[in-house]
Scaffold this motif. Structure first.
Motif, PDB file in Angstrom:
ATOM      1  N   LEU A   1       1.234 -11.391 -10.540  1.00 12.11           N
ATOM      2  CA  LEU A   1       1.721 -10.514  -9.477  1.00 12.11           C
ATOM      3  C   LEU A   1       1.769 -11.187  -8.108  1.00 12.11           C
ATOM      4  CD1 LEU A   1      -0.024  -7.154 -10.465  1.00 12.11           C
ATOM      5  CD2 LEU A   1       2.389  -7.759 -10.683  1.00 12.11           C
ATOM      6  N   ARG A   2       1.285 -12.408  -8.020  1.00 10.17           N
ATOM      7  CA  ARG A   2       1.319 -13.165  -6.758  1.00 10.17           C
ATOM      8  C   ARG A   2       0.642 -12.396  -5.628  1.00 10.17           C
ATOM      9  NH1 ARG A   2       7.449 -15.834  -6.730  1.00 10.17           N
ATOM     10  NH2 ARG A   2       7.244 -16.915  -8.745  1.00 10.17           N
ATOM     11  N   LEU A   3      -0.563 -11.960  -5.898  1.00  8.15           N
ATOM     12  CA  LEU A   3      -1.351 -11.243  -4.907  1.00  8.15           C
ATOM     13  C   LEU A   3      -2.221 -12.213  -4.119  1.00  8.15           C
ATOM     14  CD1 LEU A   3      -2.541  -8.324  -7.209  1.00  8.15           C
ATOM     15  CD2 LEU A   3      -0.923  -8.096  -5.317  1.00  8.15           C
ATOM     16  N   SER A   4      -2.661 -11.776  -2.957  1.00  9.13           N
ATOM     17  CA  SER A   4      -3.651 -12.538  -2.206  1.00  9.13           C
ATOM     18  C   SER A   4      -4.957 -12.549  -2.997  1.00  9.13           C
ATOM     19  CB  SER A   4      -3.877 -11.889  -0.841  1.00  9.13           C
ATOM     20  OG  SER A   4      -4.514 -10.623  -1.001  1.00  9.13           O
ATOM     21  N   PRO A   5      -5.876 -13.466  -2.683  1.00  3.84           N
ATOM     22  CA  PRO A   5      -7.164 -13.460  -3.399  1.00  3.84           C
ATOM     23  C   PRO A   5      -7.866 -12.105  -3.327  1.00  3.84           C
ATOM     24  CG  PRO A   5      -6.915 -15.497  -2.171  1.00  3.84           C
ATOM     25  CD  PRO A   5      -5.756 -14.626  -1.775  1.00  3.84           C
ATOM     26  N   GLY A   6      -7.831 -11.468  -2.148  1.00  3.79           N
ATOM     27  CA  GLY A   6      -8.464 -10.157  -2.022  1.00  3.79           C
ATOM     28  C   GLY A   6      -7.754  -9.095  -2.834  1.00  3.79           C
ATOM     29  N   GLY A   7      -6.420  -9.156  -2.868  1.00  2.99           N
ATOM     30  CA  GLY A   7      -5.655  -8.193  -3.642  1.00  2.99           C
ATOM     31  C   GLY A   7      -5.899  -8.347  -5.133  1.00  2.99           C
ATOM     32  N   ARG A   8      -5.938  -9.594  -5.593  1.00  3.91           N
ATOM     33  CA  ARG A   8      -6.177  -9.826  -7.024  1.00  3.91           C
ATOM     34  C   ARG A   8      -7.586  -9.391  -7.414  1.00  3.91           C
ATOM     35  NH1 ARG A   8      -5.080 -15.376 -10.525  1.00  3.91           N
ATOM     36  NH2 ARG A   8      -6.090 -14.649 -12.445  1.00  3.91           N
ATOM     37  N   LEU A   9      -8.568  -9.682  -6.573  1.00  2.00           N
ATOM     38  CA  LEU A   9      -9.941  -9.288  -6.867  1.00  2.00           C
ATOM     39  C   LEU A   9     -10.066  -7.768  -6.941  1.00  2.00           C
ATOM     40  CD1 LEU A   9     -12.871 -10.259  -7.273  1.00  2.00           C
ATOM     41  CD2 LEU A   9     -13.171 -10.079  -4.793  1.00  2.00           C
ATOM     42  N   SER A  10      -9.412  -7.067  -6.007  1.00  2.00           N
ATOM     43  CA  SER A  10      -9.474  -5.603  -6.005  1.00  2.00           C
ATOM     44  C   SER A  10      -8.784  -5.024  -7.232  1.00  2.00           C
ATOM     45  CB  SER A  10      -8.826  -5.057  -4.728  1.00  2.00           C
ATOM     46  OG  SER A  10      -9.554  -5.444  -3.582  1.00  2.00           O
ATOM     47  N   LEU A  11      -7.650  -5.604  -7.611  1.00  4.39           N
ATOM     48  CA  LEU A  11      -6.940  -5.122  -8.800  1.00  4.39           C
ATOM     49  C   LEU A  11      -7.784  -5.328 -10.053  1.00  4.39           C
ATOM     50  CD1 LEU A  11      -4.459  -4.005 -10.216  1.00  4.39           C
ATOM     51  CD2 LEU A  11      -3.471  -6.304 -10.177  1.00  4.39           C
TER      52      LEU A  11
ATOM     53  N   SER B   1      -9.738  -2.566   1.822  1.00  4.76           N
ATOM     54  CA  SER B   1      -9.448  -2.880   3.217  1.00  4.76           C
ATOM     55  C   SER B   1      -7.991  -2.539   3.504  1.00  4.76           C
ATOM     56  CB  SER B   1      -9.704  -4.360   3.493  1.00  4.76           C
ATOM     57  OG  SER B   1      -8.754  -5.160   2.796  1.00  4.76           O
ATOM     58  N   PRO B   2      -7.631  -2.224   4.755  1.00  4.20           N
ATOM     59  CA  PRO B   2      -6.233  -1.875   5.061  1.00  4.20           C
ATOM     60  C   PRO B   2      -5.217  -2.919   4.603  1.00  4.20           C
ATOM     61  CG  PRO B   2      -7.644  -1.266   6.890  1.00  4.20           C
ATOM     62  CD  PRO B   2      -8.517  -2.014   5.920  1.00  4.20           C
TER      63      PRO B   2
ATOM     64  N   ALA C   1      -2.459  -2.005   1.673  1.00  4.05           N
ATOM     65  CA  ALA C   1      -1.015  -2.086   1.922  1.00  4.05           C
ATOM     66  C   ALA C   1      -0.342  -3.028   0.927  1.00  4.05           C
ATOM     67  CB  ALA C   1      -0.770  -2.558   3.353  1.00  4.05           C
ATOM     68  N   GLU C   2      -0.983  -4.156   0.632  1.00  2.00           N
ATOM     69  CA  GLU C   2      -0.414  -5.117  -0.316  1.00  2.00           C
ATOM     70  C   GLU C   2      -0.276  -4.503  -1.704  1.00  2.00           C
ATOM     71  OE1 GLU C   2      -1.337  -9.650  -1.952  1.00  2.00           O
ATOM     72  OE2 GLU C   2      -2.986  -8.390  -1.217  1.00  2.00           O
ATOM     73  N   LEU C   3      -1.327  -3.842  -2.168  1.00  3.25           N
ATOM     74  CA  LEU C   3      -1.283  -3.241  -3.496  1.00  3.25           C
ATOM     75  C   LEU C   3      -0.287  -2.089  -3.551  1.00  3.25           C
ATOM     76  CD1 LEU C   3      -5.063  -3.222  -4.506  1.00  3.25           C
ATOM     77  CD2 LEU C   3      -3.259  -4.713  -5.368  1.00  3.25           C
ATOM     78  N   ARG C   4      -0.203  -1.311  -2.480  1.00  5.42           N
ATOM     79  CA  ARG C   4       0.748  -0.199  -2.476  1.00  5.42           C
ATOM     80  C   ARG C   4       2.171  -0.701  -2.666  1.00  5.42           C
ATOM     81  NH1 ARG C   4       3.969   2.002   1.354  1.00  5.42           N
ATOM     82  NH2 ARG C   4       2.938   0.956   3.105  1.00  5.42           N
ATOM     83  N   LEU C   5       2.552  -1.730  -1.932  1.00  3.07           N
ATOM     84  CA  LEU C   5       3.915  -2.250  -2.035  1.00  3.07           C
ATOM     85  C   LEU C   5       4.177  -2.877  -3.400  1.00  3.07           C
ATOM     86  CD1 LEU C   5       4.300  -3.807   1.526  1.00  3.07           C
ATOM     87  CD2 LEU C   5       5.345  -1.704   0.659  1.00  3.07           C
ATOM     88  N   LYS C   6       3.189  -3.616  -3.913  1.00  2.00           N
ATOM     89  CA  LYS C   6       3.376  -4.272  -5.209  1.00  2.00           C
ATOM     90  C   LYS C   6       3.476  -3.237  -6.335  1.00  2.00           C
ATOM     91  CE  LYS C   6       3.210  -8.134  -5.511  1.00  2.00           C
ATOM     92  NZ  LYS C   6       4.236  -9.210  -5.479  1.00  2.00           N
ATOM     93  N   LEU C   7       2.580  -2.260  -6.323  1.00  2.85           N
ATOM     94  CA  LEU C   7       2.586  -1.250  -7.381  1.00  2.85           C
ATOM     95  C   LEU C   7       3.792  -0.325  -7.261  1.00  2.85           C
ATOM     96  CD1 LEU C   7      -1.228  -0.416  -7.362  1.00  2.85           C
ATOM     97  CD2 LEU C   7       0.022  -1.701  -9.109  1.00  2.85           C
TER      98      LEU C   7
ATOM     99  N   CYS D   1       0.209   9.708   6.261  1.00  2.00           N
ATOM    100  CA  CYS D   1      -1.008   9.687   5.443  1.00  2.00           C
ATOM    101  C   CYS D   1      -1.297   8.291   4.907  1.00  2.00           C
ATOM    102  CB  CYS D   1      -0.879  10.668   4.282  1.00  2.00           C
ATOM    103  SG  CYS D   1      -0.819  12.401   4.776  1.00  2.00           S
ATOM    104  N   GLU D   2      -0.273   7.567   4.505  1.00  4.07           N
ATOM    105  CA  GLU D   2      -0.474   6.222   3.970  1.00  4.07           C
ATOM    106  C   GLU D   2      -0.927   5.241   5.044  1.00  4.07           C
ATOM    107  OE1 GLU D   2      -0.710   5.021   1.100  1.00  4.07           O
ATOM    108  OE2 GLU D   2       0.758   5.787  -0.317  1.00  4.07           O
ATOM    109  N   ARG D   3      -0.784   5.620   6.295  1.00  2.00           N
ATOM    110  CA  ARG D   3      -1.219   4.739   7.380  1.00  2.00           C
ATOM    111  C   ARG D   3      -2.590   5.131   7.905  1.00  2.00           C
ATOM    112  NH1 ARG D   3       4.013   6.261   8.263  1.00  2.00           N
ATOM    113  NH2 ARG D   3       5.593   4.654   8.006  1.00  2.00           N
ATOM    114  N   GLY D   4      -3.203   6.134   7.261  1.00  2.00           N
ATOM    115  CA  GLY D   4      -4.561   6.503   7.651  1.00  2.00           C
ATOM    116  C   GLY D   4      -4.642   7.371   8.881  1.00  2.00           C
ATOM    117  N   ILE D   5      -3.540   8.023   9.265  1.00  3.92           N
ATOM    118  CA  ILE D   5      -3.570   8.894  10.433  1.00  3.92           C
ATOM    119  C   ILE D   5      -4.297  10.179  10.082  1.00  3.92           C
ATOM    120  CG2 ILE D   5      -2.134  10.216  12.033  1.00  3.92           C
ATOM    121  CD1 ILE D   5       0.011   8.102  11.696  1.00  3.92           C
ATOM    122  N   ASP D   6      -5.238  10.575  10.912  1.00  2.09           N
ATOM    123  CA  ASP D   6      -5.998  11.796  10.652  1.00  2.09           C
ATOM    124  C   ASP D   6      -5.111  13.014  10.815  1.00  2.09           C
ATOM    125  OD1 ASP D   6      -8.305  10.399  10.175  1.00  2.09           O
ATOM    126  OD2 ASP D   6      -8.955  10.474  12.265  1.00  2.09           O
ATOM    127  N   ARG D   7      -5.320  13.980   9.940  1.00  2.00           N
ATOM    128  CA  ARG D   7      -4.577  15.230   9.992  1.00  2.00           C
ATOM    129  C   ARG D   7      -5.564  16.392   9.983  1.00  2.00           C
ATOM    130  NH1 ARG D   7       0.712  14.418  11.534  1.00  2.00           N
ATOM    131  NH2 ARG D   7       1.270  12.354  10.795  1.00  2.00           N
TER     132      ARG D   7
END
Length: 229
Positions: free
Chosen positions: A153-163, A180-181, A185-191, A214-220
């Protein structure tokens, strides 16, 4: 006649007094059921028949038809912790639509029911909504056999570890999952790219998450609690 648990995914009115309910069950997979006599000429639909509720139902299947008859409901869990918060409710709606679109009628997958139940429980109990959504996406893709190897999936090291962690962690641990934000964001776009290739359509609830922030973490603001009838 089948007695089973069910999570209501969506509903719509039919005729003058009936409802068409779409639900996911551990025994039958996704089912379409007609519920008769739950609406009067001026009466509202009972709140306990809303989507995003866990029910015990009695389902009568019909020969040569995907539309069954649901004769009774017994509310098990309304997931009130989701309904009181705008962001959690928005993510919960996304989870229901995703399961609805990723499954077929009459194709039972008990693990999908357990997955959705774990996701809704975690949302209700305060888990990170974005992390919960990514967890559901990953496991639905895996169950359907369309999730590539994390290394492809060509993820960053942090993205691959989280997946990899999401794929190996117990579902009961979901409420402690945090991303982490940048990784979220990386996983959201890839998935999202993988899901778009499977579904070939955009989910309305995903678009709503983006439009409302909501996806940007804005409080509602929180929604008022529902009073029992």
């Amino acid at each position: 006649m089948i007695t089973t648990e069910a999570i209501l995914l969506r509903r719509r009115e039919m005729r003058e007094t009936s409802l068409l309910v779409v639900a996911y069950t551990p025994d039958c997979g996704k089912v379409h059921g007609l519920v008769k006599g739950v609406r009067g000429a001026r009466a509202a639909v009972p709140w306990y028949l809303e989507p995003m509720t866990r029910q015990a139902i009695v389902l009568y299947e019909r020969r040569r038809s995907n539309l069954g008859l649901i004769s009774s409901f017994d509310l098990i869990d309304p997931f009130d912790g989701i309904r009181r918060d705008f962001v959690r409710l928005s993510y919960g709606t996304f989870c229901l639509e995703l399961v609805d679109q990723m499954t077929e009628i009459g194709d039972p997958h008990p693990e999908i029911y357990r997955l959705l139940l774990s996701v809704l429980r975690s949302l209700a109990e305060g888990a990170d909504p974005a992390a919960v959504a990514r967890f559901l996406e990953v496991h639905l893709l895996q169950i359907q056999g369309v999730l590539p190897d994390p290394g492809a999936l060509r993820l960053s090291p942090g993205g691959r570890l989280s997946l990899e962690r999401m794929l190996t962690m117990r579902w009961e641990e979901l409420r402690r999952l945090a991303l982490s934000p940048p990784v979220a964001a990386e996983l959201r776009l890839k998935l999202q790219g993988l899901l778009d290739g499977v579904l070939e359509r955009e989910l309305r609830s995903r678009r709503f998450l983006l439009q409302t922030g909501c996806e940007r973490g804005i409080d509602r603001p929180a929604l008022p609690a529902r009073s029992a009838a």
